[in-house]
Design a protein around this motif. Structure first.
Motif, PDB file in Angstrom:
ATOM      1  N   LEU A  26     -20.810  82.456  35.941  1.00 27.78           N
ATOM      2  CA  LEU A  26     -20.119  84.482  35.126  1.00 27.78           C
ATOM      3  C   LEU A  26     -19.283  83.487  34.878  1.00 27.78           C
ATOM      4  CD1 LEU A  26     -20.518  86.718  35.670  1.00 27.78           C
ATOM      5  CD2 LEU A  26     -19.479  86.894  37.618  1.00 27.78           C
TER       6      LEU A  26
ATOM      7  N   THR B 197     -19.040  82.876  31.015  1.00 26.76           N
ATOM      8  CA  THR B 197     -19.460  83.978  30.237  1.00 26.76           C
ATOM      9  C   THR B 197     -18.421  84.787  30.694  1.00 26.76           C
ATOM     10  OG1 THR B 197     -22.103  83.439  31.571  1.00 26.76           O
ATOM     11  CG2 THR B 197     -21.111  86.302  30.566  1.00 26.76           C
ATOM     12  N   GLU B 198     -17.639  85.354  31.222  1.00 30.70           N
ATOM     13  CA  GLU B 198     -16.597  86.542  31.512  1.00 30.70           C
ATOM     14  C   GLU B 198     -15.378  86.051  30.776  1.00 30.70           C
ATOM     15  OE1 GLU B 198     -17.086  88.072  35.799  1.00 30.70           O
ATOM     16  OE2 GLU B 198     -15.430  86.192  35.189  1.00 30.70           O
TER      17      GLU B 198
ATOM     18  N   GLU C 179     -14.172  87.955  27.177  1.00 33.73           N
ATOM     19  CA  GLU C 179     -12.542  88.230  26.999  1.00 33.73           C
ATOM     20  C   GLU C 179     -12.661  88.061  25.334  1.00 33.73           C
ATOM     21  OE1 GLU C 179      -9.577  89.897  27.217  1.00 33.73           O
ATOM     22  OE2 GLU C 179     -11.301  90.969  27.807  1.00 33.73           O
TER      23      GLU C 179
ATOM     24  N   VAL D  93     -21.110  83.116  24.684  1.00 29.53           N
ATOM     25  CA  VAL D  93     -21.545  84.231  25.751  1.00 29.53           C
ATOM     26  C   VAL D  93     -23.177  84.329  25.994  1.00 29.53           C
ATOM     27  CG1 VAL D  93     -22.025  86.474  26.242  1.00 29.53           C
ATOM     28  CG2 VAL D  93     -19.498  85.429  25.917  1.00 29.53           C
TER      29      VAL D  93
ATOM     30  N   LYS E   7     -24.530  92.940  35.017  1.00 28.97           N
ATOM     31  CA  LYS E   7     -23.340  92.343  34.600  1.00 28.97           C
ATOM     32  C   LYS E   7     -23.690  91.191  33.110  1.00 28.97           C
ATOM     33  CE  LYS E   7     -20.100  91.499  38.995  1.00 28.97           C
ATOM     34  NZ  LYS E   7     -19.180  89.800  39.459  1.00 28.97           N
TER      35      LYS E   7
ATOM     36  N   PHE F 115     -22.888  92.322  29.471  1.00 26.61           N
ATOM     37  CA  PHE F 115     -22.127  91.172  28.972  1.00 26.61           C
ATOM     38  C   PHE F 115     -23.637  91.100  26.895  1.00 26.61           C
ATOM     39  CE2 PHE F 115     -20.621  88.377  32.092  1.00 26.61           C
ATOM     40  CZ  PHE F 115     -19.356  89.451  32.272  1.00 26.61           C
TER      41      PHE F 115
END
Length: 210
Positions: A113, A116-117, A121, A166, A178, A182
């Motif tokens: 996670l 991916t975050e 960003e 991502v 989530k 994304f």
């Protein structure tokens, strides 16, 4: 030592080595830094010329909002490598007992996670910088047309590189909401990046070619 604090030569040597990180995500963030700084440089070269005084408010907004984005993207260079290291560490956790396996699965999911975050960003920041660049055509020092062009190319690469990072991790995001966020927002951001890229480059090439 942080990647962002290395000399260019040392960073390049590490990037080109057999070390798995830094990789594409960190490189994408660095492209974003370069792109944003070139865009702000063009704005600075506009506010420093009296003949472009009418354009100073637009250029100053690019400077004021662009430099914090460049600083944030600089942080993303190390955050992406840190995220990869988190995933790698999770996969190395013991899996001998059922309890071990459960703890390992959760650690992998949590780390994925984060992995991916972080590039998401980077993607968001790159597109934000592109939005600023998009305000300059028709309102900037055209002697810097090639600089603006190189800047937008760097930002477009940053956006696409981040989106790839991502996308490659999406299958490991266990929270369906989530994962959907994304995927859906990422597609919107990359579409906007493509749109701005084409728009800015059209003007840049006209300015270059006269």
């Amino acid at each position: 030592m942080k990647l962002a604090d290395m000399t260019v030569r040392d960073y390049m040597a590490l990037l080109g080595s057999d070390a798995p990180a830094p990789g594409g995500g960190s490189a994408a963030a660095l492209c974003g830094v370069q792109g944003t700084c070139l865009v702000t440089m063009v704005a600075e070269q506009t506010t420093s010329k009296a003949r472009y005084e009418a354009e100073w408010p637009i250029a100053q907004k690019v400077i004021d909002e662009g430099m914090p984005i460049a600083a944030a993207l600089t942080e993303q260079i190390d955050k992406d490598t840190d995220a990869y290291n988190l995933v790698a560490a999770a996969f190395k956790m013991p899996k001998e007992s059922d309890e071990d396996k459960a703890v390992r699965r959760k650690a992998i999911a949590d780390a994925t996670l984060v992995a991916t975050e972080v590039p998401f960003e980077t993607l968001r920041l790159a597109v934000s910088a592109m939005e600023l660049a998009n305000t300059l055509p028709g309102h900037y020092n055209t002697n810097c047309a090639s600089d603006l062009g190189v800047g937008i190319h760097n930002l477009h690469t940053a956006a696409h590189g981040a989106w790839m990072n991502v996308s490659i991790n999406l299958g490991g995001v266990k929270d369906p909401e989530k994962a959907a966020f994304f995927a859906e927002e990422g597609k919107k951001l990359i579409a906007r990046a493509n749109e701005i890229n084409d728009s800015v480059l059209e003007v840049v090439w006209k300015d270059i070619q006269g």
